[in-house]
Design a protein around this motif. Structure first.
Motif, PDB file in Angstrom:
ATOM      1  N   GLY A  12       0.782  -1.225   0.000  1.00 24.95           N
ATOM      2  CA  GLY A  12       0.000   0.000   0.000  1.00 24.95           C
ATOM      3  C   GLY A  12       0.814   1.275   0.000  1.00 24.95           C
ATOM      4  O   GLY A  12       0.263   2.347   0.136  1.00 24.95           O
ATOM      5  N   SER A  13       2.133   1.196  -0.168  1.00 26.83           N
ATOM      6  CA  SER A  13       2.957   2.403  -0.164  1.00 26.83           C
ATOM      7  C   SER A  13       3.665   2.539  -1.496  1.00 26.83           C
ATOM      8  O   SER A  13       4.019   1.554  -2.124  1.00 26.83           O
ATOM      9  CB  SER A  13       4.019   2.334   0.937  1.00 26.83           C
ATOM     10  OG  SER A  13       3.420   2.238   2.195  1.00 26.83           O
ATOM     11  N   PRO A  41      -5.572  10.456  -1.845  1.00 28.63           N
ATOM     12  CA  PRO A  41      -6.541   9.375  -1.689  1.00 28.63           C
ATOM     13  C   PRO A  41      -7.251   9.443  -0.338  1.00 28.63           C
ATOM     14  O   PRO A  41      -6.685   9.912   0.651  1.00 28.63           O
ATOM     15  CB  PRO A  41      -5.685   8.117  -1.805  1.00 28.63           C
ATOM     16  CG  PRO A  41      -4.315   8.553  -1.416  1.00 28.63           C
ATOM     17  CD  PRO A  41      -4.193   9.976  -1.858  1.00 28.63           C
ATOM     18  N   ASP A  42      -8.504   8.974  -0.339  1.00 30.10           N
ATOM     19  CA  ASP A  42      -9.264   8.926   0.899  1.00 30.10           C
ATOM     20  C   ASP A  42      -8.753   7.776   1.768  1.00 30.10           C
ATOM     21  O   ASP A  42      -8.207   6.794   1.261  1.00 30.10           O
ATOM     22  CB  ASP A  42     -10.751   8.735   0.580  1.00 30.10           C
ATOM     23  CG  ASP A  42     -11.634   9.089   1.759  1.00 30.10           C
ATOM     24  OD1 ASP A  42     -11.159   9.760   2.694  1.00 30.10           O
ATOM     25  OD2 ASP A  42     -12.812   8.694   1.744  1.00 30.10           O
ATOM     26  N   ASN A  43      -8.910   7.906   3.070  1.00 29.51           N
ATOM     27  CA  ASN A  43      -8.478   6.893   4.036  1.00 29.51           C
ATOM     28  C   ASN A  43      -7.011   6.535   3.849  1.00 29.51           C
ATOM     29  O   ASN A  43      -6.647   5.368   3.731  1.00 29.51           O
ATOM     30  CB  ASN A  43      -9.375   5.651   3.949  1.00 29.51           C
ATOM     31  CG  ASN A  43     -10.816   6.001   4.258  1.00 29.51           C
ATOM     32  OD1 ASN A  43     -11.088   6.747   5.184  1.00 29.51           O
ATOM     33  ND2 ASN A  43     -11.732   5.508   3.451  1.00 29.51           N
ATOM     34  N   ALA A  44      -6.175   7.574   3.800  1.00 31.33           N
ATOM     35  CA  ALA A  44      -4.744   7.378   3.579  1.00 31.33           C
ATOM     36  C   ALA A  44      -3.938   8.438   4.321  1.00 31.33           C
ATOM     37  O   ALA A  44      -4.447   9.506   4.659  1.00 31.33           O
ATOM     38  CB  ALA A  44      -4.421   7.436   2.092  1.00 31.33           C
ATOM     39  N   THR A  46      -0.324  10.507   3.691  1.00 34.08           N
ATOM     40  CA  THR A  46       0.567  10.819   2.584  1.00 34.08           C
ATOM     41  C   THR A  46       1.658  11.771   3.048  1.00 34.08           C
ATOM     42  O   THR A  46       1.375  12.795   3.668  1.00 34.08           O
ATOM     43  CB  THR A  46      -0.213  11.472   1.428  1.00 34.08           C
ATOM     44  OG1 THR A  46      -1.286  10.607   1.044  1.00 34.08           O
ATOM     45  CG2 THR A  46       0.682  11.729   0.230  1.00 34.08           C
ATOM     46  N   ARG A  72      -3.313  13.585   6.224  1.00 33.48           N
ATOM     47  CA  ARG A  72      -4.194  12.422   6.292  1.00 33.48           C
ATOM     48  C   ARG A  72      -5.553  12.855   5.778  1.00 33.48           C
ATOM     49  O   ARG A  72      -5.933  14.028   5.868  1.00 33.48           O
ATOM     50  CB  ARG A  72      -4.293  11.870   7.709  1.00 33.48           C
ATOM     51  CG  ARG A  72      -4.925  12.782   8.703  1.00 33.48           C
ATOM     52  CD  ARG A  72      -4.958  12.174  10.114  1.00 33.48           C
ATOM     53  NE  ARG A  72      -5.537  13.102  11.045  1.00 33.48           N
ATOM     54  CZ  ARG A  72      -6.840  13.268  11.232  1.00 33.48           C
ATOM     55  NH1 ARG A  72      -7.707  12.539  10.564  1.00 33.48           N
ATOM     56  NH2 ARG A  72      -7.292  14.152  12.099  1.00 33.48           N
ATOM     57  N   THR A  74      -9.588  11.230   5.651  1.00 34.49           N
ATOM     58  CA  THR A  74     -10.493  10.143   6.029  1.00 34.49           C
ATOM     59  C   THR A  74     -11.936  10.541   5.771  1.00 34.49           C
ATOM     60  O   THR A  74     -12.273  11.735   5.772  1.00 34.49           O
ATOM     61  CB  THR A  74     -10.345   9.785   7.528  1.00 34.49           C
ATOM     62  OG1 THR A  74     -10.641  10.948   8.303  1.00 34.49           O
ATOM     63  CG2 THR A  74      -8.950   9.290   7.860  1.00 34.49           C
ATOM     64  N   LYS A 130       2.559   7.548  -0.267  1.00 32.85           N
ATOM     65  CA  LYS A 130       1.260   7.410   0.366  1.00 32.85           C
ATOM     66  C   LYS A 130       1.051   6.016   0.901  1.00 32.85           C
ATOM     67  O   LYS A 130       1.518   5.039   0.336  1.00 32.85           O
ATOM     68  CB  LYS A 130       0.135   7.814  -0.596  1.00 32.85           C
ATOM     69  CG  LYS A 130       0.024   6.982  -1.837  1.00 32.85           C
ATOM     70  CD  LYS A 130      -1.074   7.554  -2.728  1.00 32.85           C
ATOM     71  CE  LYS A 130      -1.155   6.828  -4.046  1.00 32.85           C
ATOM     72  NZ  LYS A 130      -2.193   7.368  -4.896  1.00 32.85           N
ATOM     73  N   ARG A 131       0.349   5.963   2.009  1.00 33.91           N
ATOM     74  CA  ARG A 131       0.012   4.703   2.667  1.00 33.91           C
ATOM     75  C   ARG A 131      -1.497   4.613   2.626  1.00 33.91           C
ATOM     76  O   ARG A 131      -2.193   5.423   3.212  1.00 33.91           O
ATOM     77  CB  ARG A 131       0.541   4.741   4.089  1.00 33.91           C
ATOM     78  CG  ARG A 131       0.375   3.643   5.106  1.00 33.91           C
ATOM     79  CD  ARG A 131      -0.206   2.409   4.754  1.00 33.91           C
ATOM     80  NE  ARG A 131      -0.603   1.497   5.776  1.00 33.91           N
ATOM     81  CZ  ARG A 131      -1.846   1.071   5.849  1.00 33.91           C
ATOM     82  NH1 ARG A 131      -2.788   1.577   5.114  1.00 33.91           N
ATOM     83  NH2 ARG A 131      -2.155   0.110   6.672  1.00 33.91           N
ATOM     84  N   THR A 132      -2.017   3.664   1.847  1.00 28.44           N
ATOM     85  CA  THR A 132      -3.463   3.520   1.730  1.00 28.44           C
ATOM     86  C   THR A 132      -3.939   2.226   2.321  1.00 28.44           C
ATOM     87  O   THR A 132      -3.174   1.334   2.552  1.00 28.44           O
ATOM     88  CB  THR A 132      -3.913   3.577   0.258  1.00 28.44           C
ATOM     89  OG1 THR A 132      -3.223   2.568  -0.463  1.00 28.44           O
ATOM     90  CG2 THR A 132      -3.622   4.941  -0.328  1.00 28.44           C
TER      91      THR A 132
END
Length: 132
Positions: A12-13, A41-44, A46, A72, A74, A130-132
Motif C-alpha cells: 500500500g505504499s 486518496p481517501d483513508n490514507a 501521505t 491524512r 479520512t 502514500k500509505r493507503t
C-alpha cells in the motif's frame, strides 16, 4: 550534490514523482507553482516532499527550499495537515521570499511568494509517499 532516493516499498505504499511546475509571481505576490495531479486518496496518510527554487530572471536574487509535510484524509473529507510543514532548508538572498505547501480542495499545492518589488520565476517538483 544530487539527492538519491531508496524507496522501500511496503504493502500500500509507493514513492511517486508526481509533478513539476513553473510559475511567475509579481512584486510581493503569491503564486501556485505546482499542484498534485491527482487528489490525495481517501483513508490514507501521505508524505509530501517539495523541492522549490525561485529567483529573478537576471539571477541577482534567488532562493531554495526543501519542504516536507504529512497529510491524512479520512471519510471523504478534505486533507488534514499532521503537525506542520517542515522546511528542511531555507536558503534566500532576500528573507521576505517564501515557499510553502498548502491545501486546496483535496490537493496539495506548492506556493511561492516573491519579495515586494521583485518578480520571481519559480520551479518546483513534488514527490510523495502514500500509505493507503
Amino acid at each position: 550534490l544530487p539527492i538519491f532516493y531508496t524507496a522501500i516499498r511496503a504493502s500500500g505504499s509507493r514513492l511517486i514523482n508526481e509533478v513539476s511546475g513553473t510559475a511567475q509571481s509579481g512584486a510581493g505576490a503569491t503564486v501556485t507553482i505546482a499542484t498534485t495531479i491527482s487528489a490525495l486518496p481517501d483513508n490514507a496518510v501521505t508524505t509530501v516532499i517539495a523541492h522549490v527554487t525561485g529567483g529573478k530572471s537576471d539571477e541577482s536574487e534567488g532562493c531554495s527550499y526543501y519542504l516536507v509535510a504529512c497529510y491524512r484524509r479520512t471519510g471523504g473529507g478534505a486533507p488534514t495537515l499532521c503537525g506542520a510543514v517542515t522546511a528542511i532548508w531555507t536558503l534566500e538572498t532576500d528573507a521576505t521570499a517564501n515557499a510553502t505547501l498548502a491545501i486546496s480542495g483535496n490537493n496539495i499545492i506548492v506556493q511561492g511568494t516573491s519579495p515586494a518589488g521583485d518578480t520571481y520565476d519559480w520551479f518546483a517538483t513534488i514527490d510523495y509517499v502514500k500509505r493507503t
